[in-house]
Design a protein around this motif. Structure first.
Motif, PDB file in Angstrom:
ATOM      1  N   VAL A   1      19.331  -5.101  28.965  1.00 44.48           N
ATOM      2  CA  VAL A   1      18.800  -3.961  28.219  1.00 44.48           C
ATOM      3  C   VAL A   1      19.738  -3.574  27.076  1.00 44.48           C
ATOM      4  CG1 VAL A   1      17.550  -2.989  30.200  1.00 44.48           C
ATOM      5  CG2 VAL A   1      19.909  -2.309  29.784  1.00 44.48           C
ATOM      6  N   ARG A   2      19.199  -2.799  26.154  1.00 41.41           N
ATOM      7  CA  ARG A   2      20.001  -2.149  25.114  1.00 41.41           C
ATOM      8  C   ARG A   2      19.928  -0.648  25.368  1.00 41.41           C
ATOM      9  NH1 ARG A   2      21.869  -3.575  20.191  1.00 41.41           N
ATOM     10  NH2 ARG A   2      20.618  -5.473  20.214  1.00 41.41           N
ATOM     11  N   ILE A   3      21.053   0.024  25.240  1.00 40.06           N
ATOM     12  CA  ILE A   3      21.096   1.479  25.371  1.00 40.06           C
ATOM     13  C   ILE A   3      20.735   2.053  24.006  1.00 40.06           C
ATOM     14  CG2 ILE A   3      22.519   3.485  25.909  1.00 40.06           C
ATOM     15  CD1 ILE A   3      24.344   1.513  27.529  1.00 40.06           C
ATOM     16  N   ILE A   4      19.533   2.626  23.903  1.00 44.33           N
ATOM     17  CA  ILE A   4      19.103   3.133  22.598  1.00 44.33           C
ATOM     18  C   ILE A   4      19.367   4.630  22.435  1.00 44.33           C
ATOM     19  CG2 ILE A   4      17.420   1.310  22.196  1.00 44.33           C
ATOM     20  CD1 ILE A   4      15.216   3.304  23.012  1.00 44.33           C
ATOM     21  N   ARG A   5      19.648   5.314  23.518  1.00 48.95           N
ATOM     22  CA  ARG A   5      19.990   6.735  23.455  1.00 48.95           C
ATOM     23  C   ARG A   5      20.867   7.059  24.650  1.00 48.95           C
ATOM     24  NH1 ARG A   5      21.578  11.065  22.168  1.00 48.95           N
ATOM     25  NH2 ARG A   5      20.386  12.973  21.972  1.00 48.95           N
TER      26      ARG A   5
ATOM     27  N   GLY B   1      33.242   8.389  36.052  1.00 53.48           N
ATOM     28  CA  GLY B   1      34.543   7.758  35.815  1.00 53.48           C
ATOM     29  C   GLY B   1      34.482   6.241  35.876  1.00 53.48           C
ATOM     30  N   ARG B   2      33.618   5.723  36.704  1.00 54.27           N
ATOM     31  CA  ARG B   2      33.494   4.271  36.876  1.00 54.27           C
ATOM     32  C   ARG B   2      32.750   3.609  35.717  1.00 54.27           C
ATOM     33  NH1 ARG B   2      30.453   1.252  41.886  1.00 54.27           N
ATOM     34  NH2 ARG B   2      30.935  -0.844  41.219  1.00 54.27           N
ATOM     35  N   PHE B   3      31.754   4.301  35.156  1.00 55.82           N
ATOM     36  CA  PHE B   3      30.869   3.676  34.175  1.00 55.82           C
ATOM     37  C   PHE B   3      31.031   4.176  32.738  1.00 55.82           C
ATOM     38  CE2 PHE B   3      28.445   3.111  38.158  1.00 55.82           C
ATOM     39  CZ  PHE B   3      28.275   1.739  38.121  1.00 55.82           C
ATOM     40  N   GLU B   4      31.675   5.302  32.542  1.00 49.37           N
ATOM     41  CA  GLU B   4      31.698   5.937  31.217  1.00 49.37           C
ATOM     42  C   GLU B   4      32.186   5.009  30.106  1.00 49.37           C
ATOM     43  OE1 GLU B   4      32.808  10.266  29.409  1.00 49.37           O
ATOM     44  OE2 GLU B   4      34.152   9.451  30.939  1.00 49.37           O
ATOM     45  N   ASN B   5      33.205   4.225  30.361  1.00 49.85           N
ATOM     46  CA  ASN B   5      33.739   3.331  29.336  1.00 49.85           C
ATOM     47  C   ASN B   5      32.913   2.052  29.159  1.00 49.85           C
ATOM     48  OD1 ASN B   5      35.884   5.047  28.713  1.00 49.85           O
ATOM     49  ND2 ASN B   5      37.115   4.210  30.366  1.00 49.85           N
ATOM     50  N   LEU B   6      31.931   1.842  30.016  1.00 47.39           N
ATOM     51  CA  LEU B   6      31.113   0.624  29.953  1.00 47.39           C
ATOM     52  C   LEU B   6      29.783   0.822  29.243  1.00 47.39           C
ATOM     53  CD1 LEU B   6      31.687  -0.604  33.621  1.00 47.39           C
ATOM     54  CD2 LEU B   6      32.848  -1.393  31.546  1.00 47.39           C
ATOM     55  N   VAL B   7      29.375   2.075  29.083  1.00 46.07           N
ATOM     56  CA  VAL B   7      28.078   2.349  28.463  1.00 46.07           C
ATOM     57  C   VAL B   7      28.277   3.040  27.120  1.00 46.07           C
ATOM     58  CG1 VAL B   7      26.780   2.409  30.628  1.00 46.07           C
ATOM     59  CG2 VAL B   7      27.816   4.496  29.795  1.00 46.07           C
ATOM     60  N   LYS B   8      27.731   2.441  26.094  1.00 46.87           N
ATOM     61  CA  LYS B   8      27.805   2.983  24.736  1.00 46.87           C
ATOM     62  C   LYS B   8      26.441   2.831  24.087  1.00 46.87           C
ATOM     63  CE  LYS B   8      32.309   3.627  24.772  1.00 46.87           C
ATOM     64  NZ  LYS B   8      32.675   4.749  25.527  1.00 46.87           N
TER      65      LYS B   8
ATOM     66  N   CYS C   1      24.731  -0.615  22.621  1.00 44.51           N
ATOM     67  CA  CYS C   1      25.230  -1.810  23.314  1.00 44.51           C
ATOM     68  C   CYS C   1      24.130  -2.477  24.137  1.00 44.51           C
ATOM     69  CB  CYS C   1      26.363  -1.442  24.267  1.00 44.51           C
ATOM     70  SG  CYS C   1      27.886  -1.054  23.445  1.00 44.51           S
ATOM     71  N   CYS C   2      24.251  -3.796  24.256  1.00 47.07           N
ATOM     72  CA  CYS C   2      23.407  -4.561  25.171  1.00 47.07           C
ATOM     73  C   CYS C   2      24.188  -4.776  26.455  1.00 47.07           C
ATOM     74  CB  CYS C   2      23.031  -5.909  24.569  1.00 47.07           C
ATOM     75  SG  CYS C   2      21.849  -5.771  23.239  1.00 47.07           S
ATOM     76  N   CYS C   3      23.505  -4.661  27.574  1.00 47.67           N
ATOM     77  CA  CYS C   3      24.158  -4.783  28.880  1.00 47.67           C
ATOM     78  C   CYS C   3      23.277  -5.586  29.824  1.00 47.67           C
ATOM     79  CB  CYS C   3      24.359  -3.414  29.512  1.00 47.67           C
ATOM     80  SG  CYS C   3      25.097  -2.167  28.505  1.00 47.67           S
ATOM     81  N   LEU C   4      23.917  -6.256  30.740  1.00 46.05           N
ATOM     82  CA  LEU C   4      23.246  -6.884  31.863  1.00 46.05           C
ATOM     83  C   LEU C   4      23.586  -6.013  33.063  1.00 46.05           C
ATOM     84  CD1 LEU C   4      21.563  -9.382  32.572  1.00 46.05           C
ATOM     85  CD2 LEU C   4      23.686 -10.542  33.122  1.00 46.05           C
TER      86      LEU C   4
END
Length: 93
Positions: A13-17, A55-62, A65-68
């Motif tokens: 997916v891509r995080i669009i918002r 705390g676990r995910f904050e630095n991984l989601v922007k 960004c595209c993510c698996l």
């Protein structure tokens, strides 16, 4: 095609918002990170990271960004303020 009937999803997916939702009882602290995700076909779904997992995910989601992603929960998307029309939403854990 995401539903709660299956437990082992793996999606690209891509995080669009992305936005920080204040805690209901204390608006001075973050209650969750809310996101709208879109897949390659253009389907959108809301996703949420609860306060205990920020705390676990904050630095991984922007945003942008595209993510698996995998190992997440799928729940009914209920409530007054729905970010998408999808029947379900994703909860990170």
């Amino acid at each position: 095609d995401i539903t709660p009937l299956k437990e082992s999803w793996k999606i690209k997916v891509r995080i669009i918002r992305l936005w920080y939702q204040p805690d209901y009882n204390n608006p001075n602290i973050t209650g969750s990170i809310e996101m709208v995700l879109v897949d390659e076909k253009g389907s959108k779904i809301q996703a949420s990271i609860k306060r205990t997992h920020i705390g676990r995910f904050e630095n991984l989601v922007k945003e942008g960004c595209c993510c698996l992603i995998s190992h997440f929960g799928v729940v009914n998307n209920i409530g007054k303020h729905r970010a998408t029309n999808h029947s379900y939403k994703i909860n990170f854990f």
